[in-house]
Design a protein around this motif. Structure first.
Motif, mmCIF file in Angstrom:
data_model
loop_
_atom_site.group_PDB
_atom_site.id
_atom_site.type_symbol
_atom_site.label_atom_id
_atom_site.label_comp_id
_atom_site.label_asym_id
_atom_site.label_seq_id
_atom_site.Cartn_x
_atom_site.Cartn_y
_atom_site.Cartn_z
ATOM 1 N N GLY A 195 -11.201 0.958 -4.236
ATOM 2 C CA GLY A 195 -10.378 2.140 -4.407
ATOM 3 C C GLY A 195 -9.525 2.105 -5.657
ATOM 4 O O GLY A 195 -9.244 1.044 -6.220
ATOM 5 N N TRP A 247 0.847 -1.192 0.000
ATOM 6 C CA TRP A 247 0.000 0.000 0.000
ATOM 7 C C TRP A 247 0.880 1.239 0.000
ATOM 8 O O TRP A 247 2.111 1.125 0.079
ATOM 9 N N ILE A 299 -13.502 3.811 2.686
ATOM 10 C CA ILE A 299 -12.932 2.535 2.239
ATOM 11 C C ILE A 299 -12.774 2.452 0.732
ATOM 12 O O ILE A 299 -12.218 1.474 0.221
ATOM 13 N N GLU A 300 -13.221 3.481 0.005
ATOM 14 C CA GLU A 300 -13.018 3.530 -1.439
ATOM 15 C C GLU A 300 -12.000 4.585 -1.849
ATOM 16 O O GLU A 300 -11.558 4.592 -3.000
ATOM 17 N N LYS A 301 -11.633 5.472 -0.934
ATOM 18 C CA LYS A 301 -10.786 6.606 -1.308
ATOM 19 C C LYS A 301 -9.502 6.713 -0.485
ATOM 20 O O LYS A 301 -8.458 7.063 -1.024
ATOM 21 N N GLY A 302 -9.563 6.440 0.809
ATOM 22 C CA GLY A 302 -8.365 6.510 1.620
ATOM 23 C C GLY A 302 -8.657 7.006 3.018
ATOM 24 O O GLY A 302 -9.810 7.165 3.419
ATOM 25 N N ARG A 355 -11.543 -5.436 -1.176
ATOM 26 C CA ARG A 355 -11.062 -4.058 -1.080
ATOM 27 C C ARG A 355 -11.515 -3.248 -2.294
ATOM 28 O O ARG A 355 -11.721 -3.775 -3.374
ATOM 29 N N PHE A 396 -11.791 7.646 7.387
ATOM 30 C CA PHE A 396 -11.463 6.491 6.544
ATOM 31 C C PHE A 396 -12.627 6.218 5.598
ATOM 32 O O PHE A 396 -13.683 5.749 6.006
ATOM 33 N N CYS A 413 -3.260 8.027 3.333
ATOM 34 C CA CYS A 413 -3.131 6.815 2.535
ATOM 35 C C CYS A 413 -4.275 6.762 1.531
ATOM 36 O O CYS A 413 -5.430 6.963 1.917
ATOM 37 N N ASP A 414 -3.960 6.504 0.285
ATOM 38 C CA ASP A 414 -5.023 6.276 -0.688
ATOM 39 C C ASP A 414 -5.450 4.818 -0.596
ATOM 40 O O ASP A 414 -4.615 3.925 -0.435
ATOM 41 N N GLU A 415 -6.732 4.578 -0.673
ATOM 42 C CA GLU A 415 -7.249 3.210 -0.533
ATOM 43 C C GLU A 415 -7.348 2.556 -1.904
ATOM 44 O O GLU A 415 -7.803 3.164 -2.879
ATOM 45 N N HIS A 416 -6.927 1.295 -1.966
ATOM 46 C CA HIS A 416 -7.000 0.502 -3.197
ATOM 47 C C HIS A 416 -6.770 -0.955 -2.828
ATOM 48 O O HIS A 416 -6.362 -1.259 -1.696
#
Length: 437
Positions: free
Chosen positions: A412, A235, A259-262, A410, A257, A276-279
């Motif tokens: 993002g 990540w 959960i699709e963006k960060g 997950r 937070f 943190c970018d979420e992916h």
């Protein structure tokens, strides 16, 4: 040979789980414990060597028995953060916002948060409700399409690096020996007569032990064939430095937070905000004679596409920071199991080898720092309750013909597992020693 408190125990890896295991061995009275790691404490490549980590009680499982076990493990960890004098100073009960924007994201959010079981949750459905979480006006973005829940307490973050170092120092005080640098860099395990009897380090020394515990995180696959049970996944994180005058404005905001963006935190003690970018993660797939594997590597930069996602998150939430330069950037590795459950077990074919692996991106396993070592020691002592053992045991059958691109629920970015071989451009953030931030 029966295990006793004088048995020699060798731990491979001084990250979150290896350090926690060393601490719990010492607390149970084991007198001959050695930890090997290539890096000084805190290890430069440990996911736990970070300014902060989310301490969150949410779920990753969907089955009733899995939920029950994970709730119990989560409660043990949270109790450690709240009540253990060693860890309590590093926990910040700021509250936590969990949100999503799309229908699939909201459906996944319903797995991770169950409002009917937590009266502490406040539902958020309007942009102004998100903005009002920070009364000093720092959350001034549009929050377009955001919906979620605010846990006002009982969730938050921990000073990760400081807590990790404190655990290591306490283990040392109780008699654990940490060996680092070339002397601690493990090249191979010692395999003898279908068993593991220790390790060989880069300086040529042989470290023999009655029990060997492998807590090497994303690098565990270097030493043992996990039969596709582990996928090293990375990540991406970045920091933005605030002026001394700005820090007070952002202090005590909840962890935000999506959960699709960060996600991001309040400033750490040095005045930096981590974003943190979420992916679904990055791999580094390399072909080997026995098939492809993801191979971790160290890098204190992030892909430019990650920077774009981080700045997009900031524009939706804190647009005043969206164009600020990064003060630090890093890729951070963890090891995913096929079902995102831990892999903590005595190896069925090597009776003196115990595995403490597969944190599976659950806060890089860091939120379990106060307690996970106790479970690993239970595995060494062959006393893990059967209900727990069924969930975390060595089980290559569930990883047979594994789909290395499985997102594991997950979201993002492009909503797929990416690979670093596809990355064309990286950031150019000035290098800093992450052990001395």
């Amino acid at each position: 040979m029966p295990i006793s408190q004088t048995s020699s125990v060798l731990i491979i890896g001084a990250g979150t789980w290896g350090t926690s295991t060393a601490l719990h061995l010492a607390r149970r009275g084991y007198k001959n414990v050695t930890v090997l790691d290539a890096y000084p404490i805190p290890s430069a490549i440990s996911a736990g060597n970070d300014v902060n980590k989310v301490i969150f009680s949410g779920q990753y499982s969907t089955q009733k028995d899995e939920i029950e076990v994970n709730e119990m493990l989560g409660q043990e960890a949270f109790s450690g953060w709240c009540n253990d004098p060693l860890f309590k100073p590093y926990y910040h009960d700021t509250g936590l916002v969990m949100a999503a924007c799309t229908k699939p994201g909201l459906e996944r959010l319903a797995v991770r948060i169950r409002p009917d079981s937590n009266a502490n949750l406040v539902e958020l459905t309007k942009p102004e409700e998100f903005r009002n979480l920070a009364p000093r006006g720092v959350l001034r973005g549009d929050f377009t399409g955001w919906k979620g829940f605010h846990a006002r307490s009982g969730e938050g973050w921990a000073n990760a690096r400081d807590a990790l170092v404190a655990a290591a120092r306490e283990a040392e005080r109780l008699g654990v020996r940490f060996v680092t640098g070339t002397q601690g860099k493990v090249d191979a395990l010692i395999f003898e007569k279908n068993d593991v009897k220790g390790a060989i380090t880069a300086d040529g020394r042989t470290w023999r032990a009655d029990q060997t515990i492998l807590c090497a995180g994303a690098n565990a696959g270097k030493f043992l064939d996990f039969k596709q049970q582990l996928r090293p996944t990375a990540w991406t994180i970045a920091h933005i430095a605030l002026s001394p005058e700005e820090r007070a404005l952002y202090k005590n905001i909840p962890v935000i937070f999506n959960i699709e963006k960060g996600f991001f935190f309040e400033p750490d003690p040095e005045g930096e905000i981590k974003i943190c970018d979420e992916h679904p993660g990055y791999t580094n797939m390399v072909e080997f004679p026995d098939g492809p594997r993801s191979v971790p590597f160290e890098k204190t930069q992030v892909p430019k596409e990650s920077e774009t996602r981080i700045r997009a998150l900031l524009r939706e939430t804190m647009p005043q920071l969206a164009d600020r330069p990064f003060s630090f950037a890093r890729i951070c590795w963890c090891a995913d199991t096929a079902n995102r459950e831990f892999l903590i077990d005595r190896h069925p074919e090597h009776p003196s080898l115990v595995l403490g692996c597969g944190a599976s991106g659950r806060g890089a396993g860091f939120k379990y720092l106060p307690s996970i070592g106790s479970l690993v020691v239970d595995a060494m002592e062959d006393k893990v309750p059967e209900k727990i053992h069924r969930l975390i045991k060595w089980n290559p059958g569930i990883a047979a013909n594994r789909n290395w691109k499985d997102t594991l629920g997950r979201f993002g970015g492009p909503n797929r597992v990416m690979d670093f071989h596809e990355v064309k451009d990286w950031t150019n953030v000035k290098y800093r020693d992450i052990s001395k931030l």
